[in-house]
Design an enzyme around this catalytic site. Structure first.
Site, PDB file in Angstrom:
ATOM      1  N   TYR A 392       0.820  -1.210   0.000  1.00 26.49           N
ATOM      2  CA  TYR A 392       0.000   0.000   0.000  1.00 26.49           C
ATOM      3  C   TYR A 392       0.852   1.258   0.000  1.00 26.49           C
ATOM      4  O   TYR A 392       0.671   2.151  -0.838  1.00 26.49           O
ATOM      5  CB  TYR A 392      -0.953   0.020   1.198  1.00 26.49           C
ATOM      6  N   LYS A 396       1.290   4.216  -2.737  1.00 27.57           N
ATOM      7  CA  LYS A 396       1.052   5.645  -2.509  1.00 27.57           C
ATOM      8  C   LYS A 396       2.230   6.481  -2.997  1.00 27.57           C
ATOM      9  O   LYS A 396       2.047   7.538  -3.620  1.00 27.57           O
ATOM     10  CB  LYS A 396       0.842   5.886  -1.014  1.00 27.57           C
ATOM     11  N   ASP A 464      -8.579  -5.344  -0.129  1.00 25.81           N
ATOM     12  CA  ASP A 464      -8.015  -4.117  -0.699  1.00 25.81           C
ATOM     13  C   ASP A 464      -7.052  -4.266  -1.871  1.00 25.81           C
ATOM     14  O   ASP A 464      -6.298  -3.327  -2.159  1.00 25.81           O
ATOM     15  CB  ASP A 464      -7.274  -3.321   0.390  1.00 25.81           C
ATOM     16  N   HIS A 468      -4.567  -1.164  -3.386  1.00 23.31           N
ATOM     17  CA  HIS A 468      -3.108  -1.208  -3.432  1.00 23.31           C
ATOM     18  C   HIS A 468      -2.595  -1.185  -4.874  1.00 23.31           C
ATOM     19  O   HIS A 468      -1.723  -0.391  -5.226  1.00 23.31           O
ATOM     20  CB  HIS A 468      -2.599  -2.473  -2.740  1.00 23.31           C
ATOM     21  N   ASN A 539     -18.006  -4.050   2.915  1.00 19.00           N
ATOM     22  CA  ASN A 539     -17.855  -2.610   3.063  1.00 19.00           C
ATOM     23  C   ASN A 539     -16.869  -2.077   2.048  1.00 19.00           C
ATOM     24  O   ASN A 539     -16.061  -2.817   1.494  1.00 19.00           O
ATOM     25  CB  ASN A 539     -17.357  -2.281   4.470  1.00 19.00           C
ATOM     26  N   GLU A 541     -14.551   1.645   1.913  1.00 20.19           N
ATOM     27  CA  GLU A 541     -14.248   2.938   2.501  1.00 20.19           C
ATOM     28  C   GLU A 541     -13.815   3.898   1.404  1.00 20.19           C
ATOM     29  O   GLU A 541     -14.557   4.779   1.008  1.00 20.19           O
ATOM     30  CB  GLU A 541     -13.158   2.733   3.549  1.00 20.19           C
ATOM     31  N   GLU A 545      -9.989   5.329  -4.259  1.00 23.26           N
ATOM     32  CA  GLU A 545      -8.882   4.459  -4.650  1.00 23.26           C
ATOM     33  C   GLU A 545      -9.350   3.375  -5.602  1.00 23.26           C
ATOM     34  O   GLU A 545      -8.563   2.846  -6.397  1.00 23.26           O
ATOM     35  CB  GLU A 545      -8.207   3.877  -3.406  1.00 23.26           C
TER      36      GLU A 545
END
Length: 940
Positions: A392, A396, A464, A468, A539, A541, A545
């Site tokens: 991750y 970024k 995720d 990522h 879920n 968030e 992304e």
């Protein structure tokens, strides 16, 4: 974007644990074939598998873990023999059927199909239809939690577990077996039916309380449980027997039966028609043509009795807002707002393509020397990756550098550009080579590629991946724009394609990776949790992304000449954009319950939404998590400028003032609606602040000052190239496009403007048209005239297209004075004082076609404080329509029939207009989006 992993005080009603990192998902599942994503076969049994110039391993690095239960025990997919070799689409609404996260629950956690909810148990499938929201977590969360109205199964069924037996784009078939009995139930998004097949026992329905029977016709039984109406369908010749809370029927040698949740008891005849048209599969197909993205959602069916092959589907708001297909008057309640029912096995949506550009256009508002200084700070930093080690944070850092490459190129800083490219290539190549400190490893059981070092459960919970890997794909796309050889399959392109196949695979036949792992094609957005092991469902968030991956697909596909991948990205981005607009930002203010006191949510759950994040309750992060990273793929947010303004205003109220921690992200977000306000905040600190870890002063400075010069994105205009955009300020539009191709091309925009773009270049031009319109602004606080807008909205906008909504039939009953299945339009947060001598006025165009004896009727209601209680209601006399095709005008001149309550000052109030048919047996139409579809309220 998690800086400190602090598990916030538990969200009420949710299972404990970290479901997913900042997530933003939206990879739409809809495709036709593999579109050249590399070899489809599972990796060979070798320690290192070559992939172009790169490689990955087939076993995890020492000391690391793959998917586990909550106690840390290894876990493999929970599948039947028939499904064992099929890649599982983890990160779905039903993933807990296949992923046993909790060792003491071999069945499932609640699954939110909408309108129905489900949970597997030993005796069968719990079915519920939650229609009343609960506000929990100190008012920070709303949820329509699963509560069983009934359980469907077989007499005596007592299965030790439930497995996933089959699935398609948005349907799944769980399987039960106890040695004597087998049971399957096909369920899905938008499906009011449960299609059951079983052997070894009678059909059995166990209700949560004693049911009320409203219809009994042998093999067709209508019951009401907990205020919800259901129809039960056994094979012809069978008979349902009701004994307390147990309802059974012998199957007479057959192996099928079904049930449906009804929108009303009088819908039984319609639903009975499709009771034995069993759904066997679901598939979405999309097409990007010019500036339009279309998608068709289709169900395949099998006639168990008779010849009927049609069915009923409930469309989510993000779907019915963009379809012209005929819909019935039937509706359902859901956490995503009203669902509308279509009587067909398919429907099609059409949306404007939301463009993606590598960088904002060059402008005179940017000081090149100042920008060059900011660029050098990043390029010459002692550690441009800020110590990032896991997938991750490495991503970024890559994203941060990728945003600066085209900016440096734009101002002629080619040495800085090339240095940044070199940094990105070097770090990607480290990850893309097996055996080093960082690498990717393939898991043959879960059919997934995981990067190690992992983070935020990307390894142990399959969380995720789309978040990522979005940064890797986006960074690679920027590299490919400048160095196609690096992106070739023989070089590093094959590894990028593996990441794409893991997260957004367009192939349904690839044996190595599932189709669109995390993107829920029917829900319109992605899910973040790999196991879906929560009471509130799955879920997501950081929806932004997820958008980052879609934008990366657009740019990667364009840069490598893969138009199929480019168009997949356009489809995913455009679809998820509308889902974000409606379900995260509630832009039309028609989704969140009136009792939920927030204008946005940080997280969407299967059961609702929460004003929160996984790691902090700080309002800046709650609002910012669905903004980052800010890229040329973020422009879609500008479609709803009023929603951005409400979002920023709420953040500042909750924060006790302007942002401090993530100020740069929120400045850039605000600039999509009000560039001048954002620039004032930037100028106020004059560069003296600490950037968010995925941002840089160089990018923020360029972004804000460019938009202040050319204007906010003008989303009323789109180009026929997915890598184009339009901006508008003071009557001047700025058109920009990047041509990744090897020959020049002309881009045509929907306002008729054309732009010639040389090969492998960006072009920009300006021209008259538009003044940065804000079409979704809900009107000034003293405004008093609203148009009806399809989707249930009253708006001051004058730019919405003309349309029409269906008004439900009165079903042969006199409904004079009492709204019956009304078509509802609302505007919230209205302020104003009563105008002396004024009265409510409206002008509507209605049409009953050739139907006889229909009578549309209107009620206008005022909730003066927005607390959910309407203080004033004005019912007008109905309008008798003629049986001739063509619009007729219905106004307040028909006269008031009844008035209750009193008018008073509107303070963040709500105004509602309801229209229904008071008489007759047919549906009618009411026009929207024109000056003949207007409500004027008596306020100034």
């Amino acid at each position: 974007m998690i800086e400190v992993l602090l598990m916030r005080t538990s969200l009420s009603g949710l299972a404990p644990g970290l479901a997913s990192r900042p997530a933003a998902a939206t990879l739409l599942a809809i495709a036709v074939a593999a579109v050249g994503l590399g070899p489809a076969a599972s990796p060979a049994a070798a320690a290192t598998i070559p992939a172009g110039a790169g490689s990955y391993s087939d076993s995890r690095p020492a000391g690391t873990s793959g998917p586990t239960t909550n106690t840390g025990a290894p876990v493999t997919p929970k599948l039947t023999t028939a499904a064992r070799d099929k890649p599982v689409p983890t990160n779905d609404w039903w993933s807990s059927l296949a992923y046993q996260r909790y060792g003491d629950n071999p069945y499932s956690t609640p699954m939110y199909g909408h309108p129905l909810t489900y949970q597997a148990t030993a005796s069968g499938l719990e079915v519920g239809y939650p229609t009343t929201p609960a506000i929990v977590g100190d008012g920070r969360q709303y949820e329509y939690a699963h509560k069983a109205d009934l359980t469907v199964g077989l007499s005596g069924l007592n299965s030790p577990d439930t497995k996933a037996d089959a699935w398609s784009d948005w349907t799944v078939t769980p399987y039960w077996a106890d040695g004597s009995r087998t049971f399957r139930a096909t369920i899905g998004h938008g499906m009011p039916f449960v299609y059951a097949k079983g052997s070894g026992g009678d059909a059995r329905i166990t209700t949560a309380s004693t049911p009320t029977v409203f219809s009994d016709d042998g093999n067709v039984l209508g019951i009401t449980v907990a205020g919800h109406h259901y129809a039960l369908f056994a094979p012809t010749g069978s008979d349902w027997n009701v004994s307390g809370t147990a309802i059974t029927a012998g199957l007479g040698g057959k192996d099928y039966f079904s049930l449906a949740v009804l929108p009303s008891t009088d819908a039984l005849a319609t639903y009975r028609k499709y009771a034995f048209s069993f759904v066997t599969g679901s598939q979405a197909a999309w097409q990007s043509t010019g500036s339009t993205v279309k998608a068709t959602y289709s169900l395949t069916t099998e006639a168990k009795e008779g010849t009927e092959r049609g069915t009923l589907q409930a469309l989510y708001r993000h779907q019915w807002l963009h379809t012209t297909d005929a819909l019935t008057p039937y509706t359902y309640v859901s956490p995503r707002g009203t669902m509308k029912v279509r009587e067909s096995a398919s429907f099609t949506t059409s949306q404007k393509n939301n463009g993606v550009v590598p960088a904002l256009p060059a402008s005179s508002g940017v000081d090149k020397a100042r920008l060059a200084g900011y660029l050098n700070e990043v390029a010459n930093a002692s550690d441009p990756f800020s110590g990032a080690a896991d997938t991750y944070w490495t991503g970024k850092a890559l994203g941060r550098l990728a945003q600066l490459v085209p900016v440096a190129d734009q101002i002629g800083e080619t040495a800085t550009r090339d240095k940044l490219l070199g940094l990105m290539k070097g770090r990607l190549q480290e990850w893309f080579t097996a055996g080093g400190a960082s690498e990717f490893s393939y898991d043959k059981d879960w059919k997934t590629l995981t990067g190690y070092p992992a983070s935020y459960g990307s390894d142990t919970e399959l969380n995720d991946h789309h978040f990522h890997y979005s940064y890797y794909v986006y960074a690679a796309a920027i590299i490919a724009q400048y160095d196609q050889a690096w992106a070739a399959d023989s070089a590093w392109g094959t590894m990028i394609k593996h990441l794409i196949r893991d997260t957004a695979n367009p192939s349904r036949t690839d044996s190595a990776y599932p189709f669109l792992r995390g993107f829920d094609v029917y829900a319109g957005h992605s899910w973040a949790s790999g196991h879906q092991g929560f009471a509130a469902g799955n879920n997501q968030e950081s929806s932004s992304e997820s958008i980052n991956l879609s934008a990366g697909l657009v740019l990667w596909g364009a840069a490598t000449g893969d138009n199929n991948l480019r168009d997949l990205g356009s489809f995913l981005l455009t679809t998820e954009s509308e889902a974000i607009t409606q379900y995260w930002f509630d832009a039309s203010q028609q989704v969140f319950p009136a009792s939920f006191g927030h204008d946005t949510v940080g997280m969407v759950w299967g059961s609702g939404g929460a004003y929160s994040t996984w790691w902090t309750a700080n309002p800046e992060e709650i609002h910012g998590i669905n903004v980052l990273p800010v890229t040329g793929g973020s422009l879609h947010l500008a479609r709803e400028k009023a929603a951005i303004k409400r979002n920023i205003a709420e953040m500042e109220r909750e924060n006790g003032g302007p942002a401090q921690e993530w100020r740069d992200l929120l400045w850039q977000f605000e600039s999509l609606s009000d560039p001048a306000a954002a620039k004032a905040k930037w100028d106020g600190v004059n560069g003296n602040y600490e950037p968010e870890q995925g941002e840089s002063k160089a990018h923020t400075y360029h972004w804000i000052n460019t938009l202040n010069t050319v204007g906010a994105p003008d989303m009323t205009v789109s180009g026929d190239l997915p890598t184009s955009a339009v901006f508008s300020k003071d009557g001047t539009r700025t058109y920009t496009a990047h041509n990744h191709g090897s020959t020049a091309r002309t881009v045509t925009f929907s306002d008729g403007r054309t732009l010639s773009v040389p090969a492998r270049s960006t072009a920009t031009s300006t021209g008259p048209g538009g003044s940065n319109p804000d079409p979704e602004e809900p009107g000034p606080s003293t405004g008093n005239t609203f148009r009806l807008k399809t989707g249930g909205v009253l708006t001051t906008a004058t730019t919405d297209p003309a349309g029409a909504d269906t008004v439900a039939s009165a079903d042969g009953v006199n409904r004079d004075g009492t709204p019956y299945r009304p078509t509802v339009y609302e505007v919230k947060k209205v302020n104003g004082k009563v105008a002396s001598g004024a009265a409510t006025a409206f002008r509507l165009r209605v049409d009953a076609g050739t139907k006889v004896g229909l009578a549309p009727q209107v009620r206008v209601s005022y909730d003066l404080t927005g607390d959910g209680t309407f203080d004033r209601a004005e019912t007008f006399r109905y309008f008798a329509t003629d049986p001739v095709n063509g619009w007729e005008e219905y106004t307040q001149a028909s006269g008031a029939q009844a008035t209750t309550g009193s008018l008073g000052e509107l303070k963040n109030g709500t105004v509602r207009l309801e229209v229904w048919n008071a008489l007759g047996n047919g549906t009618s139409q009411v026009q929207t989006g024109t000056d003949a579809a207007v409500l004027k309220i008596p306020y100034v």
